[in-house]
Design an enzyme around this catalytic site. Structure first.
Site, PDB file in Angstrom:
ATOM      1  N   ARG A  92       6.976  -3.235  76.776  1.00 13.22           N
ATOM      2  CA  ARG A  92       8.350  -3.449  76.327  1.00 13.22           C
ATOM      3  C   ARG A  92       9.359  -2.854  77.305  1.00 13.22           C
ATOM      4  O   ARG A  92      10.449  -3.377  77.480  1.00 13.22           O
ATOM      5  CB  ARG A  92       8.541  -2.824  74.943  1.00 13.22           C
ATOM      6  CG  ARG A  92       9.966  -2.918  74.474  1.00 13.22           C
ATOM      7  CD  ARG A  92      10.182  -2.648  73.028  1.00 13.22           C
ATOM      8  NE  ARG A  92      11.598  -2.514  72.715  1.00 13.22           N
ATOM      9  CZ  ARG A  92      12.391  -3.505  72.409  1.00 13.22           C
ATOM     10  NH1 ARG A  92      11.939  -4.722  72.329  1.00 13.22           N
ATOM     11  NH2 ARG A  92      13.674  -3.317  72.160  1.00 13.22           N
ATOM     12  N   CYS A 116       4.172  -2.309  71.770  1.00 21.31           N
ATOM     13  CA  CYS A 116       3.482  -2.084  70.503  1.00 21.31           C
ATOM     14  C   CYS A 116       4.049  -2.983  69.414  1.00 21.31           C
ATOM     15  O   CYS A 116       5.246  -3.233  69.365  1.00 21.31           O
ATOM     16  CB  CYS A 116       3.667  -0.631  70.075  1.00 21.31           C
ATOM     17  SG  CYS A 116       2.588   0.515  70.925  1.00 21.31           S
ATOM     18  N   ARG A 121      11.652  -5.609  67.075  1.00 18.76           N
ATOM     19  CA  ARG A 121      12.143  -5.097  68.359  1.00 18.76           C
ATOM     20  C   ARG A 121      12.899  -6.145  69.175  1.00 18.76           C
ATOM     21  O   ARG A 121      12.502  -6.513  70.276  1.00 18.76           O
ATOM     22  CB  ARG A 121      10.984  -4.522  69.177  1.00 18.76           C
ATOM     23  CG  ARG A 121      10.276  -3.424  68.449  1.00 18.76           C
ATOM     24  CD  ARG A 121       9.280  -2.725  69.320  1.00 18.76           C
ATOM     25  NE  ARG A 121       9.845  -1.502  69.862  1.00 18.76           N
ATOM     26  CZ  ARG A 121       9.127  -0.602  70.529  1.00 18.76           C
ATOM     27  NH1 ARG A 121       7.881  -0.798  70.766  1.00 18.76           N
ATOM     28  NH2 ARG A 121       9.687   0.486  70.979  1.00 18.76           N
ATOM     29  N   PRO A 122      13.985  -6.646  68.617  1.00 18.21           N
ATOM     30  CA  PRO A 122      14.787  -7.594  69.378  1.00 18.21           C
ATOM     31  C   PRO A 122      15.499  -6.905  70.552  1.00 18.21           C
ATOM     32  O   PRO A 122      15.456  -5.675  70.658  1.00 18.21           O
ATOM     33  CB  PRO A 122      15.803  -8.105  68.352  1.00 18.21           C
ATOM     34  CG  PRO A 122      15.881  -7.040  67.307  1.00 18.21           C
ATOM     35  CD  PRO A 122      14.578  -6.306  67.317  1.00 18.21           C
ATOM     36  N   LEU A 125      20.886  -5.924  71.456  1.00 17.84           N
ATOM     37  CA  LEU A 125      21.828  -4.862  71.834  1.00 17.84           C
ATOM     38  C   LEU A 125      21.873  -4.684  73.350  1.00 17.84           C
ATOM     39  O   LEU A 125      22.926  -4.397  73.921  1.00 17.84           O
ATOM     40  CB  LEU A 125      21.432  -3.546  71.159  1.00 17.84           C
ATOM     41  CG  LEU A 125      21.465  -3.575  69.624  1.00 17.84           C
ATOM     42  CD1 LEU A 125      20.761  -2.364  69.045  1.00 17.84           C
ATOM     43  CD2 LEU A 125      22.909  -3.637  69.132  1.00 17.84           C
ATOM     44  N   ASP A 305       8.472   8.391  66.672  1.00 17.82           N
ATOM     45  CA  ASP A 305       7.213   8.468  67.427  1.00 17.82           C
ATOM     46  C   ASP A 305       6.293   9.587  66.939  1.00 17.82           C
ATOM     47  O   ASP A 305       5.162   9.705  67.407  1.00 17.82           O
ATOM     48  CB  ASP A 305       7.508   8.657  68.927  1.00 17.82           C
ATOM     49  CG  ASP A 305       8.023   7.373  69.554  1.00 17.82           C
ATOM     50  OD1 ASP A 305       7.966   6.324  68.895  1.00 17.82           O
ATOM     51  OD2 ASP A 305       8.493   7.423  70.708  1.00 17.82           O
TER      52      ASP A 305
HETATM   53  C1  UD1 Z   1      12.445   3.858  72.567  1.00 14.64           C
HETATM   54  C2  UD1 Z   1      11.125   4.531  72.896  1.00 14.64           C
HETATM   55  C3  UD1 Z   1      10.180   4.462  71.702  1.00 14.64           C
HETATM   56  C4  UD1 Z   1      10.851   5.032  70.471  1.00 14.64           C
HETATM   57  C5  UD1 Z   1      12.224   4.402  70.239  1.00 14.64           C
HETATM   58  C6  UD1 Z   1      13.019   5.053  69.128  1.00 14.64           C
HETATM   59  C7  UD1 Z   1      10.910   4.209  75.280  1.00 14.64           C
HETATM   60  C8  UD1 Z   1      10.139   3.593  76.386  1.00 14.64           C
HETATM   61  N1  UD1 Z   1      10.531   3.887  74.042  1.00 14.64           N
HETATM   62  O1  UD1 Z   1      12.130   2.484  72.293  1.00 14.64           O
HETATM   63  O2  UD1 Z   1       9.012   5.219  72.010  1.00 14.64           O
HETATM   64  O3  UD1 Z   1      10.051   4.790  69.336  1.00 14.64           O
HETATM   65  O4  UD1 Z   1      13.025   4.490  71.440  1.00 14.64           O
HETATM   66  O5  UD1 Z   1      13.188   6.398  69.370  1.00 14.64           O
HETATM   67  O6  UD1 Z   1      11.801   4.999  75.491  1.00 14.64           O
HETATM   68  N2  UD1 Z   1      16.851  -2.759  68.218  1.00 14.64           N
HETATM   69  C9  UD1 Z   1      17.548  -3.900  67.957  1.00 14.64           C
HETATM   70  N3  UD1 Z   1      18.085  -4.575  69.016  1.00 14.64           N
HETATM   71  C10 UD1 Z   1      17.971  -4.134  70.300  1.00 14.64           C
HETATM   72  C11 UD1 Z   1      17.261  -2.950  70.557  1.00 14.64           C
HETATM   73  C12 UD1 Z   1      16.710  -2.262  69.484  1.00 14.64           C
HETATM   74  O7  UD1 Z   1      17.692  -4.318  66.810  1.00 14.64           O
HETATM   75  O8  UD1 Z   1      18.482  -4.800  71.219  1.00 14.64           O
HETATM   76  C13 UD1 Z   1      16.245  -2.018  67.093  1.00 14.64           C
HETATM   77  C14 UD1 Z   1      14.732  -1.954  67.229  1.00 14.64           C
HETATM   78  O9  UD1 Z   1      14.123  -3.112  66.735  1.00 14.64           O
HETATM   79  C15 UD1 Z   1      14.400  -0.737  66.433  1.00 14.64           C
HETATM   80  C16 UD1 Z   1      15.620   0.176  66.665  1.00 14.64           C
HETATM   81  O10 UD1 Z   1      16.659  -0.678  67.127  1.00 14.64           O
HETATM   82  O11 UD1 Z   1      14.305  -1.059  65.074  1.00 14.64           O
HETATM   83  C17 UD1 Z   1      15.370   1.287  67.678  1.00 14.64           C
HETATM   84  O12 UD1 Z   1      15.034   0.727  68.912  1.00 14.64           O
HETATM   85  P1  UD1 Z   1      15.368   1.406  70.314  1.00 14.64           P
HETATM   86  O13 UD1 Z   1      16.137   2.671  70.071  1.00 14.64           O
HETATM   87  O14 UD1 Z   1      15.991   0.386  71.189  1.00 14.64           O
HETATM   88  O15 UD1 Z   1      13.928   1.764  70.828  1.00 14.64           O
HETATM   89  P2  UD1 Z   1      13.292   1.395  72.223  1.00 14.64           P
HETATM   90  O16 UD1 Z   1      14.256   1.657  73.320  1.00 14.64           O
HETATM   91  O17 UD1 Z   1      12.611   0.094  72.146  1.00 14.64           O
END
Ligand code: UD1
Length: 420
Positions: A92, A116, A121-122, A125, A305
């Site tokens: 990802r 994972c 996980r869209p 944003l 996590d």
């Molecule tokens: C990062 C971490 C991951 C951790 C997560 C939350 C890394 C490599 N990974 O993942 O281990 O579990 O932060 O602390 O740093 N979301 C949207 N739209 C988006 C982006 C996110 O709706 O464009 C949602 C996701 O589906 C999720 C939530 O926002 O439900 C949190 O995601 P995000 O903070 O972006 O996590 P990651 O950066 O993917």
């Protein structure tokens, strides 16, 4: 396929040092292409996700020398703005490349990232953040084309403090003329580490760790030497491993100031936790006590996590407790396997209700995501008899030779190769 085979019932003890953080190392690797000069990274975790990210950089034309915990990245000959499809689907964090590639080429092509299976996980944003910087985005057939020919500094408001989106926008803006402001930014410590890295390369980023981040664009960034921060989740997992076995350990090189939420919960469960300058000592009671409620939240709340590991602990604690997973919508996939080992967990949507049991019994279970897999290993350390956790590869994504670390603390755990 690889599996961990664990003979449960041994109390963990001793001292162990944590490595560099996966979630700091991955965006830092992406940020390396913001400069054409070589970057030297030390103290990198030797995990699969880092190797895959290195492979992505190579396929984009960067020179990557990787030896153990050291990496030398040179982006001078980077020639492609198209992310390799297969690798992007496996990790990802490949989405982090969007901002840096746009910064270099003013265009980027990526496929929807994998990782994972813990929720939808869209990446909306990430894309809306880039649009606010003048990037035009077209999506067709799972491929995203970004045109940054009219990119400019700007005001970005994130609807939710996404870690990845905050980092992507920070990297995209690092070399844009003018000042970019990111509001409702994520405040995770790894974002502070990314800011430190960009600034070490000559960038001007301020405010990471707070909800508003300011990026003053600089003409160009230069090479540097950097070591990512230590891994708070790996540290927390080792403490949890000791706690579930009634053990006593010291975790050194721990980012103590970033671990208060986890340490507070471990204390609530009856563990003695002492925070030193860069080490944490834990002594677990004979039987853990259930906490009434744990809710995952963006930092400084309880990290998602560490949720799976705490579910394993709760399942053998005295009393009943509730865990609410607020960050990801599908992050209880390990609960079914814990129940097969004798736990009493009831899940409904984002909530798990756990009635603690005296003990667990060994079983053959399967890791379905990185942290859920680690939680099953923890349960195996506590269970009577033999536990086999299939899918060790998923755990290797984020833990460096997990079995070796646990063995060092007295666990009986081996890795076996099986035919699928
Ligand atoms: C990062 C971490 C991951 C951790 C997560 C939350 C890394 C490599 N990974 O993942 O281990 O579990 O932060 O602390 O740093 N979301 C949207 N739209 C988006 C982006 C996110 O709706 O464009 C949602 C996701 O589906 C999720 C939530 O926002 O439900 C949190 O995601 P995000 O903070 O972006 O996590 P990651 O950066 O993917």
């Amino acid at each position: 396929m690889e599996s961990f085979v664990i003979e449960g019932g041994r109390r963990l003890s001793g001292s162990i040092r944590v490595d560099g953080a996966k979630n700091a190392a991955l965006p830092i690797l992406a940020a390396c292409v913001l400069t054409e000069e070589p970057v030297m990274l030390t103290g990198m975790p030797d995990i699969t996700d880092v190797r895959r990210m290195a492979e992505i950089l190579r396929m984009l034309g960067c020179q990557v020398l990787h030896e153990g915990h050291c990496m030398r990245i040179s982006g001078m000959e980077m020639c492609s703005h198209e992310m390799p499809d297969q690798l992007s689907k496996q990790i990802r964090s490949s989405i982090f490349m969007l901002g840096p590639i746009l910064s270099r080429f003013r265009q980027a092509t990526v496929t929807y990232p994998g990782g994972c299976e813990i929720g939808l996980r869209p990446i909306d944003l990430h894309l809306s953040g880039l649009r606010a910087l003048g990037v035009s985005v077209q999506e067709e057939g799972g491929v995203i084309h970004c045109d940054g020919s009219a990119m400019h500094a700007g005001e970005v408001h994130l609807d939710y403090p996404s870690v990845g989106a905050t980092e992507n926008v920070m990297m995209a803006a690092a070399c844009l003329e003018g000042t970019t402001t990111i509001r409702n930014a994520a405040r995770e410590p790894e974002i502070v580490d990314l800011m430190s890295f960009i600034n070490r390369m000559g960038g001007r980023v301020r405010g990471a760790g707070c909800a508003t981040i300011t990026v003053e664009g600089v003409g160009r960034l230069h090479g540097c030497e950097y070591a990512p921060m230590p891994d708070r989740i790996a540290a927390g997992t080792l403490l949890a491993a000791a706690a579930i076995t009634g053990g006593e350990i010291e975790v050194t090189n721990a980012p103590v100031g970033d671990m208060y939420a986890v340490n507070a919960k471990l204390r609530e469960m009856g563990c003695e936790v002492h925070e030193l300058r860069d080490a944490i000592c834990l002594k677990a009671p004979q039987r853990l006590m259930a906490f009434p409620l744990l809710q995952t939240q963006p930092h400084p709340g309880f990290p998602t996590d560490m949720q799976a590991q705490m579910l394993a602990l709760l399942s053998v604690s005295e009393g009943t407790g509730v865990i609410v997973e607020n960050v990801f919508e599908n992050r209880f996939t390990h609960a079914g396997d814990l129940n097969r080992m004798g736990a009493r967990i009831l899940c409904s949507g984002r909530t798990a209700v756990v009635r603690g049991v005296e003990g667990l019994s060994g079983a053959q279970v399967t890791a379905r995501d990185l942290r859920g897999g680690a939680a099953l290993v923890l349960a195996g350390l506590r269970a009577q008899g033999e536990t086999r956790v299939d899918g060790a590869e998923l755990i290797d994504r984020g833990y460096e030779r997990f079995e070796v670390q646990l063995r060092r603390l007295g666990a009986k755990i081996d890795r076996i190769h099986t035919l699928t």
